[in-house]
Design a protein around this motif. Structure first.
Motif, PDB file in Angstrom:
ATOM      1  N   UNK A  40       0.966  15.805  -7.252  1.00  0.00           N
ATOM      2  CA  UNK A  40       2.145  15.802  -6.363  1.00  0.00           C
ATOM      3  C   UNK A  40       3.434  15.753  -7.167  1.00  0.00           C
ATOM      4  N   UNK A  41       3.611  14.659  -7.952  1.00  0.00           N
ATOM      5  CA  UNK A  41       4.923  14.520  -8.630  1.00  0.00           C
ATOM      6  C   UNK A  41       5.085  15.529  -9.751  1.00  0.00           C
TER       7      UNK A  41
ATOM      8  N   UNK B  95       0.824  -1.224   0.000  1.00  0.00           N
ATOM      9  CA  UNK B  95       0.000   0.000   0.000  1.00  0.00           C
ATOM     10  C   UNK B  95       0.856   1.271   0.000  1.00  0.00           C
ATOM     11  N   UNK B  96       1.948   1.209   0.765  1.00  0.00           N
ATOM     12  CA  UNK B  96       2.808   2.396   0.884  1.00  0.00           C
ATOM     13  C   UNK B  96       3.397   2.786  -0.455  1.00  0.00           C
ATOM     14  N   UNK B  97       4.188   1.867  -1.068  1.00  0.00           N
ATOM     15  CA  UNK B  97       4.901   2.273  -2.299  1.00  0.00           C
ATOM     16  C   UNK B  97       3.936   2.431  -3.473  1.00  0.00           C
ATOM     17  N   UNK B  98       2.827   1.662  -3.451  1.00  0.00           N
ATOM     18  CA  UNK B  98       1.922   1.696  -4.618  1.00  0.00           C
ATOM     19  C   UNK B  98       1.111   2.992  -4.680  1.00  0.00           C
TER      20      UNK B  98
ATOM     21  N   UNK C 164      -7.349   5.408 -10.627  1.00  0.00           N
ATOM     22  CA  UNK C 164      -7.744   6.481  -9.691  1.00  0.00           C
ATOM     23  C   UNK C 164      -6.583   6.840  -8.775  1.00  0.00           C
ATOM     24  N   UNK C 165      -5.877   5.808  -8.301  1.00  0.00           N
ATOM     25  CA  UNK C 165      -4.719   6.078  -7.435  1.00  0.00           C
ATOM     26  C   UNK C 165      -3.686   6.887  -8.227  1.00  0.00           C
TER      27      UNK C 165
ATOM     28  N   UNK D  53       1.655   1.888 -14.850  1.00  0.00           N
ATOM     29  CA  UNK D  53       0.314   1.285 -14.882  1.00  0.00           C
ATOM     30  C   UNK D  53       0.332  -0.188 -14.520  1.00  0.00           C
ATOM     31  N   UNK D  54       1.413  -0.868 -14.912  1.00  0.00           N
ATOM     32  CA  UNK D  54       1.504  -2.306 -14.593  1.00  0.00           C
ATOM     33  C   UNK D  54       1.801  -2.502 -13.105  1.00  0.00           C
TER      34      UNK D  54
END
Lengths: 78, 78, 78, 78, 78, 78
Positions: free
Chosen positions: C45-46, B44-47, C37-38, C30-31
């Motif tokens: 941000x980036x 969850x963190x890195x994704x 949505x995430x 994407x992979x």
């Protein structure tokens, strides 16, 4: 200190080449920080840190690129 | 532990080569941190972190460079 | 999931090769993080962080190096 | 300042090539920060920091890739 | 959007090759963050941050490696 | 602005190649941040930061890889 197990980059298969890449990367850390106890204390931290794991995987990828080229990408393996 | 699915870098197409690069990068993380539960907690963190995702994409790019060279860039694919 | 648009690394020109490098880098993200949505929430941000943009540009540079080699650097383009 | 010990990239074995990669990487740091006292003060910090050690190992991997190519991967070593 | 000025990697000299590498790296940032105003606001920050400058120089080095290979390292320039 | 001293990648020895790699990396920083006063203010910070020094050494390693390939790794130097 042994930095390249077997003192050769030539392996029979990609799997062995990958194992060598992992070993060589680890030996690098050992050469830079020879104190095994210090290295052991670092393990819990980086082994549960996604970015640290990704950075380590990046080093393995670079080492593997070299080993794969050395073995002509195992193109002619049976 | 299997580090290179199929124990070969040779694939039929760039798409398969890219899938292999993703798989090999993931297997690297698994070799460095064998505990699947720990890896699952990190997901969850890195994704949901742009820099962590970019670092992971960078590793895939390096692995793909090796696999693409192994396949002579699929220049001769039909 | 399509990872290499057109399933080939061969392009007519460097410009197309660069577009492919950008597309392939994006597909990698994407992979690794399939949830669109995430990914959308990460964009602001980036996209306004110099280091994150530089890290992304670095991935594109590595992908382009592979694509350029695949096309023999378009040396023989008219 | 000597940057390449022996002023050659050619070594007899992969082990020697790896030692040269480590030496060249260290000399780079010395060329960028010539003050040995400053470098000494930095040692405890990075030598007990997993990410800093991984970053250093990454530089060694890149230097080794160059040295290994220079030696045609020691393919013909007895 | 033009990503490769002149749509070629071939230049007359290393200096021109280096200028192309800088231009291509900058265009990458422009392709990832098309909003020129946003890019302008980022400039003061990264341009006075040693690590950000080093990360940018790293991207230029990777782009230059590709361009130098494309030009066979200008070995035959008069 | 001169980006490649002598406008050639060809050097007589690895030592000179390494010096060129350091010079080219520095010129890159100068091209990205032309203000010498700003660069001077950054020096104390990065020159006493292990990670910043390692990042700089990484850029030199990438530049050197290109220069070494340009010189066919000085294999034929007397």
């Amino acid at each position: 200190m042994e930095l390249i197990p077997g003192n050769t980059l030539i392996t029979a298969t990609p799997q062995e080449g990958r194992e060598l890449a992992l070993a060589v990367a680890r030996k690098s850390i050992g050469a830079i920080q020879p104190d095994a106890d210090v290295r052991k204390t670092l393990r819990p931290g980086y082994a549960s840190d996604a970015e640290a794991l990704t950075m380590a995987a990046h080093v393995v990828a670079v080492e593997f690129a070299t080993i794969a080229a050395a073995n002509d990408y195992w193109r002619n393996q049976p």
